[in-house]
Design an enzyme around this catalytic site. Structure first.
Site, short mmCIF file in Angstrom:
data_model
loop_
_atom_site.label_atom_id
_atom_site.label_comp_id
_atom_site.label_asym_id
_atom_site.label_seq_id
_atom_site.Cartn_x
_atom_site.Cartn_y
_atom_site.Cartn_z
N ARG A 177 16.63 -28.15 -28.76
CA ARG A 177 17.32 -26.95 -28.28
C ARG A 177 17.33 -26.86 -26.75
O ARG A 177 17.59 -25.80 -26.20
CB ARG A 177 16.68 -25.71 -28.88
CG ARG A 177 16.85 -25.61 -30.38
CD ARG A 177 16.56 -24.21 -30.89
NE ARG A 177 15.22 -23.77 -30.56
CZ ARG A 177 14.82 -22.51 -30.58
NH1 ARG A 177 15.68 -21.56 -30.88
NH2 ARG A 177 13.59 -22.18 -30.29
N GLU A 305 -0.18 -22.68 -13.58
CA GLU A 305 -0.40 -22.82 -15.02
C GLU A 305 -0.78 -24.27 -15.35
O GLU A 305 -0.03 -25.19 -15.04
CB GLU A 305 0.87 -22.43 -15.77
CG GLU A 305 0.77 -22.51 -17.28
CD GLU A 305 2.07 -22.12 -17.95
OE1 GLU A 305 2.34 -20.90 -18.05
OE2 GLU A 305 2.83 -23.03 -18.36
N TYR A 353 5.62 -20.57 -33.17
CA TYR A 353 5.94 -20.07 -31.83
C TYR A 353 7.01 -18.99 -31.96
O TYR A 353 8.06 -19.19 -32.57
CB TYR A 353 6.44 -21.19 -30.92
CG TYR A 353 6.74 -20.68 -29.53
CD1 TYR A 353 5.71 -20.46 -28.63
CD2 TYR A 353 8.04 -20.38 -29.15
CE1 TYR A 353 5.97 -19.95 -27.36
CE2 TYR A 353 8.31 -19.88 -27.89
CZ TYR A 353 7.26 -19.67 -27.00
OH TYR A 353 7.52 -19.16 -25.76
N ASP A 355 9.31 -16.07 -29.75
CA ASP A 355 9.69 -15.32 -28.56
C ASP A 355 9.40 -13.85 -28.83
O ASP A 355 9.23 -13.43 -29.99
CB ASP A 355 11.17 -15.52 -28.24
CG ASP A 355 11.45 -16.88 -27.64
OD1 ASP A 355 10.57 -17.42 -26.95
OD2 ASP A 355 12.56 -17.42 -27.88
#
Length: 376
Positions: A177, A305, A353, A355
């Site tokens: 994606r 990060e 996962y 969103d």
């Protein structure tokens, strides 16, 4: 749901993140008695913000709300007004800067191509000799999508840092994606609605949990029997394998650690999100938090990060959805089905996962289903 009359609450909600908070909000609107507990010293899970130098710092990494669902957009806008922030990350490869997602600006910087036709032809030229028909791994999938130049500079090392594995060892679906555009468009998300809540994500959680009893610094596992005795049903948003005492083994995650810095300058990098795509830089991203809300404070706060392998003491972020872990998950899901008074929800309890808008949608769906059951 039959009220035994012995329990103080209808629902004990374990975890005050988006799933737990949304579920609780819907139950309380329906007149249900809820208690929320959280092992952290704050509510809100990973969308929690801390105010530093007048800046809302995304404490557990950048969170950008985006959705195509107007119902979900309207839902979150009940609790906070959202700004017009558009996610347009920059990729930094050894000091060379490129626009993300991959689009005509990226292609022009790399190859000088000015039309979609030229860019497509260059990608085709780069992968012609590779003869990739059905990609077998992430490397082949990425090369097929964007060619070898972009793969080597902007995908390979970044992805290998993120997952701790060679790109040839990672499944192709991880990158299927990947946004690739043959337009001059730096907007990372295609979704119609996008932004950051003005005043930070804490406003959303505070709105969802308004008038609800919340106990912080409480670990459900320290006294399971006590907490189970408090309510007719439990809403569990923690790790599903932990709930069942890891009896089939531990589900794997990739984790992140963060290094926060305050700089005595108004503007550190000129963008909210910068990805470091070389193999030498140990961190993957640098966030400059003030840019999420167009801040003009005299100082700035950045977060570096770093990806790490998750352990029981590290925060689990990205599930490793390979065959081994999915087979283990199925065993835990079978156990979960034998727990009629426990609702498992959210990214950790479902090992997927999510969103933010997807978490809210899931919590709304499960709360609606639960309210239907309680009326039967």
């Amino acid at each position: 749901m039959t009220d035994t009359g012995n329990k103080k609450y209808d629902y004990l909600v374990v975890g005050s993140g988006l799933f737990g908070a949304t579920f609780t909000h819907e139950m309380m609107k329906a007149g249900k008695r809820c208690l929320v507990i959280d092992k952290r010293d704050h509510q809100g899970g990973n969308i929690h913000c801390k105010n530093i130098e007048g800046i809302n710092v995304h404490w557990y990494g950048a969170h950008i709300f985006h959705t195509n669902d107007k119902m979900l957009w309207d839902y979150v806008n009940q609790f906070a007004e959202f700004n017009r922030y558009t996610n347009s990350p920059i990729a930094n490869f050894k000091g060379e800067l490129y626009n993300l997602p991959f689009n005509m600006n990226t292609f022009y910087k790399l190859w000088g191509t000015k039309t979609p036709e030229e860019a497509r032809a260059e990608i085709a030229r780069q992968i012609e000799h590779l003869e990739i028909s059905e990609p077998k791994n992430l490397e082949e999938q990425a090369q097929k999508l964007v060619g070898t130049d972009i793969y080597e500079k902007l995908i390979k090392h970044y992805t290998e840092k993120q997952w701790g594995k060679k790109a040839t060892e990672l499944p192709a679906f991880i990158i299927k994606r990947l946004p690739v555009r043959f337009t001059y468009d730096n907007n990372y998300f295609n979704d119609k609605y996008q932004g950051i809540p003005i005043g930070g994500y804490n406003k959303i959680i505070e709105g969802l949990l308004q008038n609800c009893e919340v106990k912080l610094n409480v670990d459900f596992f320290d006294d399971i029997d006590h907490w189970k005795s408090m309510a007719d049903k439990i809403v569990f948003t923690g790790k599903i394998d932990a709930y069942f005492n890891f009896q089939y083994g531990e589900l794997e995650y990739r984790s992140l650690t963060y290094e926060l810095e305050v700089h005595d300058t108004e503007n550190y990098q000129g963008n909210a999100v910068m990805n470091f795509t070389d193999g030498e830089t140990p961190y993957t991203r640098v966030y400059e938090h003030k840019h999420f809300e167009f801040g003009t404070q005299p100082k700035t706060v950045i977060t570096k990060e770093y990806p790490v392998q998750e352990t029981r003491n590290a925060e689990p972020y990205y599930p490793v959805n390979d065959e081994k872990n999915m087979a283990m998950l199925k065993k835990y899901q079978d156990l979960a089905e034998q727990e009629p008074n426990v609702i498992f929800g959210g990214r950790l309890a479902e090992y997927r996962y999510y969103d933010m808008h997807q978490v809210i949608a899931s919590a709304l769906a499960k709360s609606r289903n639960e309210l239907k059951l309680s009326k039967t």
